[in-house]
Design a protein around this motif. Structure first.
Motif, PDB file in Angstrom:
ATOM      1  N   VAL A 151       0.721  -1.132   0.064  1.00 27.87           N
ATOM      2  CA  VAL A 151      -0.071  -0.069  -0.075  1.00 27.87           C
ATOM      3  C   VAL A 151       0.741   1.347   0.005  1.00 27.87           C
ATOM      4  O   VAL A 151       0.587   2.133  -0.752  1.00 27.87           O
ATOM      5  N   LEU A 152       1.895   1.436   0.657  1.00 25.33           N
ATOM      6  CA  LEU A 152       2.659   2.600   0.947  1.00 25.33           C
ATOM      7  C   LEU A 152       3.333   2.729  -0.616  1.00 25.33           C
ATOM      8  O   LEU A 152       3.797   4.030  -0.922  1.00 25.33           O
ATOM      9  N   ARG A 153       3.837   1.584  -0.971  1.00 24.00           N
ATOM     10  CA  ARG A 153       4.458   2.001  -2.482  1.00 24.00           C
ATOM     11  C   ARG A 153       3.692   2.509  -3.512  1.00 24.00           C
ATOM     12  O   ARG A 153       3.736   3.213  -4.182  1.00 24.00           O
ATOM     13  N   SER A 154       2.288   1.996  -3.479  1.00 20.64           N
ATOM     14  CA  SER A 154       1.213   2.672  -4.180  1.00 20.64           C
ATOM     15  C   SER A 154       0.907   4.024  -3.950  1.00 20.64           C
ATOM     16  O   SER A 154       0.797   4.906  -4.811  1.00 20.64           O
ATOM     17  N   ILE A 155       0.782   4.496  -2.643  1.00 19.22           N
ATOM     18  CA  ILE A 155       0.800   5.747  -2.293  1.00 19.22           C
ATOM     19  C   ILE A 155       1.744   6.763  -2.596  1.00 19.22           C
ATOM     20  O   ILE A 155       1.567   7.658  -3.190  1.00 19.22           O
ATOM     21  N   GLU A 156       3.130   6.234  -2.358  1.00 18.64           N
ATOM     22  CA  GLU A 156       4.244   7.173  -2.712  1.00 18.64           C
ATOM     23  C   GLU A 156       4.282   6.867  -4.351  1.00 18.64           C
ATOM     24  O   GLU A 156       5.209   8.064  -4.823  1.00 18.64           O
ATOM     25  N   SER A 157       4.084   6.269  -5.029  1.00 18.28           N
ATOM     26  CA  SER A 157       4.277   6.254  -6.526  1.00 18.28           C
ATOM     27  C   SER A 157       3.238   7.303  -6.969  1.00 18.28           C
ATOM     28  O   SER A 157       3.618   7.966  -7.931  1.00 18.28           O
ATOM     29  N   GLN A 158       2.285   7.832  -6.406  1.00 18.91           N
ATOM     30  CA  GLN A 158       1.468   8.788  -6.957  1.00 18.91           C
ATOM     31  C   GLN A 158       1.968  10.043  -6.404  1.00 18.91           C
ATOM     32  O   GLN A 158       1.966  11.089  -6.886  1.00 18.91           O
ATOM     33  N   GLN A 159       2.029  10.297  -4.824  1.00 13.68           N
ATOM     34  CA  GLN A 159       2.382  11.391  -4.080  1.00 13.68           C
ATOM     35  C   GLN A 159       3.911  11.792  -3.893  1.00 13.68           C
ATOM     36  O   GLN A 159       4.055  12.840  -3.456  1.00 13.68           O
ATOM     37  N   GLY A 160       4.811  10.840  -4.045  1.00 13.69           N
ATOM     38  CA  GLY A 160       6.059  11.329  -3.888  1.00 13.69           C
ATOM     39  C   GLY A 160       6.351  10.390  -2.446  1.00 13.69           C
ATOM     40  O   GLY A 160       5.537  10.097  -1.731  1.00 13.69           O
ATOM     41  N   PRO A 161       7.841  10.465  -2.174  1.00  8.15           N
ATOM     42  CA  PRO A 161       8.129   9.989  -0.957  1.00  8.15           C
ATOM     43  C   PRO A 161       7.868  10.482   0.277  1.00  8.15           C
ATOM     44  O   PRO A 161       7.736  11.988   0.059  1.00  8.15           O
ATOM     45  N   THR A 162       7.638   9.983   1.305  1.00  2.00           N
ATOM     46  CA  THR A 162       7.282  10.454   2.531  1.00  2.00           C
ATOM     47  C   THR A 162       8.693  10.916   3.387  1.00  2.00           C
ATOM     48  O   THR A 162       9.587  10.130   3.370  1.00  2.00           O
ATOM     49  N   ASP A 163       8.485  11.909   3.974  1.00  2.00           N
ATOM     50  CA  ASP A 163       9.767  12.447   4.766  1.00  2.00           C
ATOM     51  C   ASP A 163      10.100  11.267   5.904  1.00  2.00           C
ATOM     52  O   ASP A 163       9.449  10.835   6.824  1.00  2.00           O
ATOM     53  N   ARG A 164      11.152  10.567   5.553  1.00  2.00           N
ATOM     54  CA  ARG A 164      11.720   9.486   6.646  1.00  2.00           C
ATOM     55  C   ARG A 164      11.896   9.763   7.929  1.00  2.00           C
ATOM     56  O   ARG A 164      11.760   8.990   8.755  1.00  2.00           O
ATOM     57  N   LYS A 165      11.825  11.164   8.432  1.00  2.00           N
ATOM     58  CA  LYS A 165      12.101  11.434   9.762  1.00  2.00           C
ATOM     59  C   LYS A 165      10.583  11.274  10.415  1.00  2.00           C
ATOM     60  O   LYS A 165      10.774  10.919  11.472  1.00  2.00           O
ATOM     61  N   LEU A 166       9.444  11.063   9.456  1.00  2.00           N
ATOM     62  CA  LEU A 166       8.226  11.138   9.944  1.00  2.00           C
ATOM     63  C   LEU A 166       8.182   9.622  10.469  1.00  2.00           C
ATOM     64  O   LEU A 166       7.591   9.052  11.616  1.00  2.00           O
ATOM     65  N   PHE A 167       8.853   8.816   9.513  1.00  2.00           N
ATOM     66  CA  PHE A 167       8.852   7.101   9.658  1.00  2.00           C
ATOM     67  C   PHE A 167       9.509   6.795  10.966  1.00  2.00           C
ATOM     68  O   PHE A 167       9.240   6.030  11.635  1.00  2.00           O
ATOM     69  N   ARG A 168      10.615   7.326  11.420  1.00  2.00           N
ATOM     70  CA  ARG A 168      11.542   7.373  12.404  1.00  2.00           C
ATOM     71  C   ARG A 168      10.616   7.507  13.673  1.00  2.00           C
ATOM     72  O   ARG A 168      10.652   6.810  14.577  1.00  2.00           O
ATOM     73  N   LEU A 169       9.910   8.404  13.524  1.00  2.00           N
ATOM     74  CA  LEU A 169       8.785   8.663  14.780  1.00  2.00           C
ATOM     75  C   LEU A 169       8.022   7.558  14.809  1.00  2.00           C
ATOM     76  O   LEU A 169       7.598   7.153  16.182  1.00  2.00           O
ATOM     77  N   ALA A 170       7.296   7.411  13.795  1.00  2.00           N
ATOM     78  CA  ALA A 170       6.343   6.327  13.757  1.00  2.00           C
ATOM     79  C   ALA A 170       6.826   4.756  14.300  1.00  2.00           C
ATOM     80  O   ALA A 170       6.577   4.037  15.149  1.00  2.00           O
ATOM     81  N   ASN A 171       8.462   4.548  13.901  1.00  2.00           N
ATOM     82  CA  ASN A 171       9.306   3.450  14.378  1.00  2.00           C
ATOM     83  C   ASN A 171       9.296   3.638  16.068  1.00  2.00           C
ATOM     84  O   ASN A 171       8.981   2.440  16.672  1.00  2.00           O
ATOM     85  N   GLU A 172       9.612   4.671  16.522  1.00  2.00           N
ATOM     86  CA  GLU A 172       9.875   4.917  17.986  1.00  2.00           C
ATOM     87  C   GLU A 172       8.436   4.637  18.496  1.00  2.00           C
ATOM     88  O   GLU A 172       8.695   3.989  19.660  1.00  2.00           O
ATOM     89  N   TYR A 173       7.562   5.329  17.916  1.00  2.00           N
ATOM     90  CA  TYR A 173       6.219   5.124  18.899  1.00  2.00           C
ATOM     91  C   TYR A 173       5.686   3.720  18.967  1.00  2.00           C
ATOM     92  O   TYR A 173       5.052   3.145  20.039  1.00  2.00           O
ATOM     93  N   SER A 174       5.793   2.744  17.783  1.00  2.00           N
ATOM     94  CA  SER A 174       5.639   1.560  17.777  1.00  2.00           C
ATOM     95  C   SER A 174       6.234   0.389  18.973  1.00  2.00           C
ATOM     96  O   SER A 174       5.654  -0.188  19.461  1.00  2.00           O
ATOM     97  N   GLN A 175       7.684   0.929  18.863  1.00  2.00           N
ATOM     98  CA  GLN A 175       8.519   0.206  19.971  1.00  2.00           C
ATOM     99  C   GLN A 175       8.213   0.503  21.297  1.00  2.00           C
ATOM    100  O   GLN A 175       7.921  -0.493  22.148  1.00  2.00           O
ATOM    101  N   GLU A 176       8.070   1.845  21.535  1.00  2.00           N
ATOM    102  CA  GLU A 176       8.080   2.255  22.991  1.00  2.00           C
ATOM    103  C   GLU A 176       6.547   2.183  23.324  1.00  2.00           C
ATOM    104  O   GLU A 176       6.460   2.102  24.720  1.00  2.00           O
ATOM    105  N   VAL A 177       5.515   2.329  22.557  1.00  2.00           N
ATOM    106  CA  VAL A 177       4.189   2.724  23.204  1.00  2.00           C
ATOM    107  C   VAL A 177       3.405   1.442  22.924  1.00  2.00           C
ATOM    108  O   VAL A 177       2.543   0.704  23.642  1.00  2.00           O
ATOM    109  N   LEU A 178       3.725   0.950  21.579  1.00  2.00           N
ATOM    110  CA  LEU A 178       2.848  -0.563  21.329  1.00  2.00           C
ATOM    111  C   LEU A 178       3.651  -1.690  21.703  1.00  2.00           C
ATOM    112  O   LEU A 178       3.095  -2.794  21.329  1.00  2.00           O
ATOM    113  N   GLY A 179       4.771  -1.658  22.089  1.00  2.00           N
ATOM    114  CA  GLY A 179       5.711  -2.792  22.507  1.00  2.00           C
ATOM    115  C   GLY A 179       6.479  -3.376  21.392  1.00  2.00           C
ATOM    116  O   GLY A 179       7.182  -4.529  21.542  1.00  2.00           O
TER     117      GLY A 179
END
Length: 373
Positions: free
Chosen positions: A51-79
């Protein structure tokens, strides 16, 4: 015979074998459950990355800094970082990271099993739904249970009388089998192709009348009946609230709205106003229906408030499930008709990505600790 000193008593062979068999069964069941969860996890994350590849193929790459925030949240808050891929999808759609999102796989692997229990399984039994909800909003006409036909009041009915009942008002009827979902195993039947005596009998399920949809939905896509997904959830105090909503319509060639081709657009849960942007089945953006060119901006779902209140009240009358996804339609008489209700694996990812976080304050983000314990 008295036991000799220093000799340990040996339990009877049958008891030892029984204990061993039971232990083996428990170990096997636990191992199977873990394997199944891991396979679901792999499949879910594969889907998220696609799904992410399909989204970014249309609107361009997402800021990877935001992905790092998502990674940290997943690890620290969701385990676990394994929940990050769906957070990446949400981030790409919304253009930023938001605390409180519930990843789709976290919901399926943690929230639903811990909060729903066995009650949610009953929701999949289409032939049993009206026994639980007791509402005229269901378009049910009759049922099949263990090869026997029943009318709406669950009184046995002959096949001849059943056929007359089913086609008294319309030349078509929809049959939905128990445990079907997302448009699967739905059969459109006519009087001519109805199974006759001597043919293979139908599986358990429900016959439902076709719904003549409100002209608003017909203007978007006339070939299939549009559905409004309204998601309700149980609050911490036991009350039930509407948490999300979106419109789901089919394509020109569809007789039934299906996930492989649908078009979805989020709606305001207070007013039913549609977002300007809709999404195709592959999550690519569009501002209009690809077949009819209907533009979603400036439109609202008619009689949305009444539909939302019906879903909320029905969930409140059956609060065993923490979260229910209701698929409803507004008919040509402005009445709400319930086409499906989903309490297991009900789709939250689209609403989380386009309008979330929708479930903040329910304590779901801490449930993984209970699962780990």
């Amino acid at each position: 015979m008295p036991r000799q000193p220093g000799v340990t008593a040996i339990p009877p062979r049958s008891a030892a074998m029984s204990l061993s068999a039971e232990s083996l069964k428990n170990v096997t069941t636990a191992a199977g459950s873990r394997v199944y969860s891991e396979l679901r996890q792999v499949s879910s994350n594969y889907r998220a990355r696609s799904v992410l590849r399909s989204i970014e193929s249309q609107q361009g790459p997402t800021d990877r800094k935001l992905f790092r925030l998502a990674n940290e949240y997943s690890q620290e808050v969701l385990g676990s970082a394994k929940y990050a891929p769906w957070m990446h999808v949400y981030t790409a759609i919304s253009g930023g990271f938001k605390e409180g999102w519930i990843p789709d796989n976290y919901y399926g692997l943690v929230v639903e099993p811990l909060k729903s229990g066995g009650a949610a399984k009953v929701v999949n039994l289409k032939s049993f739904t009206n026994r639980i909800l007791h509402t005229e909003a269901l378009p049910d006409l009759a049922y099949v249970i263990d090869g026997i036909y029943y009318d709406r009041d669950f009184k046995p009915i002959s096949e001849t009388n059943l056929i007359e009942l089913l086609f008294a008002q319309d030349g078509r009827v929809f049959f939905k089998s128990d445990n079907s979902c997302q448009g699967r195993d739905v059969v459109i039947m006519t009087r001519e192709d109805f199974p006759r005596a001597g043919h293979d009998r139908l599986v358990d399920g429900v016959f439902q009348a076709p719904i003549k949809q409100h002209e608003f939905f017909a203007a978007i896509s006339a070939g299939s009946t549009a559905t409004v997904r309204i998601t309700t959830a149980r609050e911490l105090d036991g009350t039930v609230a509407v948490k999300a909503a979106y419109l789901r319509v089919g394509r020109a060639a569809d007789e039934i709205v299906r996930c492989r081709s649908h078009v979805r657009v989020a709606a305001d849960i207070r007013t039913g106003a549609l977002n300007d942007t809709a999404y195709l089945h592959n999550w690519r953006r569009t501002e209009e229906h690809p077949d009819t060119q209907f533009r979603f901006a400036g439109h609202a779902i008619p009689h949305f408030s009444a539909a939302a209140e019906l879903c909320r009240s029905l969930h409140a009358s059956c609060p065993h499930m923490p979260c229910v996804g209701w698929d409803v339609c507004i008919d040509q008489d402005n009445q709400t008709k319930i086409m499906e209700w989903n309490a297991r694996y009900n789709d939250i990812k689209f609403s989380e990505a386009t309008a979330g976080p929708c479930f903040r304050g329910l304590g779901w983000e801490s449930l993984w600790k209970r699962a780990a314990a």
